[in-house]
Scaffold this motif. Structure first.
Motif, PDB file in Angstrom:
ATOM      1  N   LEU A   1       0.951  -0.832   0.012  1.00  0.00           N
ATOM      2  CA  LEU A   1       0.271   0.017  -0.177  1.00  0.00           C
ATOM      3  C   LEU A   1       0.819   1.123  -0.268  1.00  0.00           C
ATOM      4  N   CYS A   2       2.424   1.058   0.429  1.00  0.00           N
ATOM      5  CA  CYS A   2       2.555   2.800   0.719  1.00  0.00           C
ATOM      6  C   CYS A   2       3.424   2.705  -0.885  1.00  0.00           C
ATOM      7  N   ALA A   3       3.999   1.551  -0.889  1.00  0.00           N
ATOM      8  CA  ALA A   3       4.545   1.875  -2.972  1.00  0.00           C
ATOM      9  C   ALA A   3       3.181   2.358  -3.951  1.00  0.00           C
ATOM     10  N   LEU A   4       2.134   1.780  -3.436  1.00  0.00           N
ATOM     11  CA  LEU A   4       1.327   2.396  -4.220  1.00  0.00           C
ATOM     12  C   LEU A   4       0.975   4.118  -4.402  1.00  0.00           C
ATOM     13  N   PHE A   5       0.557   4.196  -3.136  1.00  0.00           N
ATOM     14  CA  PHE A   5       0.547   5.678  -2.991  1.00  0.00           C
ATOM     15  C   PHE A   5       1.736   6.680  -2.669  1.00  0.00           C
ATOM     16  N   ALA A   6       2.536   6.021  -3.365  1.00  0.00           N
ATOM     17  CA  ALA A   6       3.984   6.093  -2.897  1.00  0.00           C
ATOM     18  C   ALA A   6       3.886   6.724  -4.930  1.00  0.00           C
ATOM     19  N   TYR A   7       3.994   5.777  -5.221  1.00  0.00           N
ATOM     20  CA  TYR A   7       3.807   5.985  -6.887  1.00  0.00           C
ATOM     21  C   TYR A   7       3.034   7.296  -7.199  1.00  0.00           C
ATOM     22  N   SER A   8       2.022   6.383  -7.095  1.00  0.00           N
ATOM     23  CA  SER A   8       1.173   7.848  -7.251  1.00  0.00           C
ATOM     24  C   SER A   8       1.172   8.653  -7.285  1.00  0.00           C
ATOM     25  N   PHE A   9       1.814   9.193  -6.063  1.00  0.00           N
ATOM     26  CA  PHE A   9       1.864  10.338  -5.360  1.00  0.00           C
ATOM     27  C   PHE A   9       2.836  11.392  -6.330  1.00  0.00           C
TER      28      PHE A   9
END
Length: 210
Positions: free
Chosen positions: A51-59
């Motif tokens: 989830l952290c990777a998902l949000f970091a990439y999206s940001f």
């Protein structure tokens, strides 16, 4: 006018660049094969990291589209992006992680192992083999090749047999993954393959009478 040798040289260079990009993209797919092991070792920690990777990439992608580049992430996106992704939010990594998370959340261990392996090896190798050896294209699939589909089938058959220990189940899962992979749905196959193949594996192992 440009000579034929010059044109051939440009086409060869484009082919090599596209192949390098495809190999880099699919290396990310192949790395996702480690996720089931991490889920087995520490389910919630692995889920939190995804989830952290998902949000970091999206940001990072949102910032990139506004002209602000986060050095490492933006460079990875640039190297991995397809021509169709130019000046757009690159969805591939997002759907990849979302598909893995959905499989982990809604399926049992057998299901998410089979589904994520199908995504990692089946979808990953299909594209590589299609680029390298694809000469026969499948009609109405926007460029999918027979070589890529065969690679998907073989890869999913092997990984599914490893998970399910049943050749019939492995055949059903491999054939299903091949059908999903061949449907032209851009990056959404990253979600459909792990969820559908994983759910089917779970049903077969728990309820099939053979």
């Amino acid at each position: 006018m440009m000579s034929k040798d010059a044109e051939s040289g440009i086409l060869l260079l484009q082919y090599r660049n596209n192949l390098k990009k495809e190999m880099f993209r699919k290396s990310i797919h192949l790395c996702s094969a480690f996720v089931p092991t991490f889920l087995d070792l520490s389910f919630f920690t692995t889920l939190a990291l995804l989830l952290c990777a998902l949000f970091a990439y999206s940001f990072s992608e949102i910032l990139r589209l506004k002209g602000v580049n986060i050095p490492l992430v933006a460079k990875i996106t640039e190297v991995a992006s397809r021509k169709r992704d130019e000046n757009k939010f690159v969805l591939g990594p997002v759907t990849l992680v979302v598909g893995i998370i959905f499989a982990a959340l809604f399926l049992d261990s057998t299901g998410y192992h089979a589904g994520i392996y199908a995504l990692a090896f089946g979808d990953g190798l299909a594209s590589l083999f299609g680029k390298l050896f694809g000469r026969v294209h499948v009609a109405f699939t926007k460029g999918k090749t027979a070589a890529g589909s065969l690679a998907c089938f073989v890869a999913v058959f092997v990984t599914s047999f490893f998970v399910c220990q049943n050749a019939t189940y492995a055949f059903v899962l491999a054939f299903s993954a091949m059908i999903i992979e061949i449907i032209p749905m851009t990056d959404l196959d990253n979600i459909f393959i792990p969820v559908v193949i994983g759910a089917l594996a779970m049903v077969l192992v728990n309820y099939a009478p053979f």
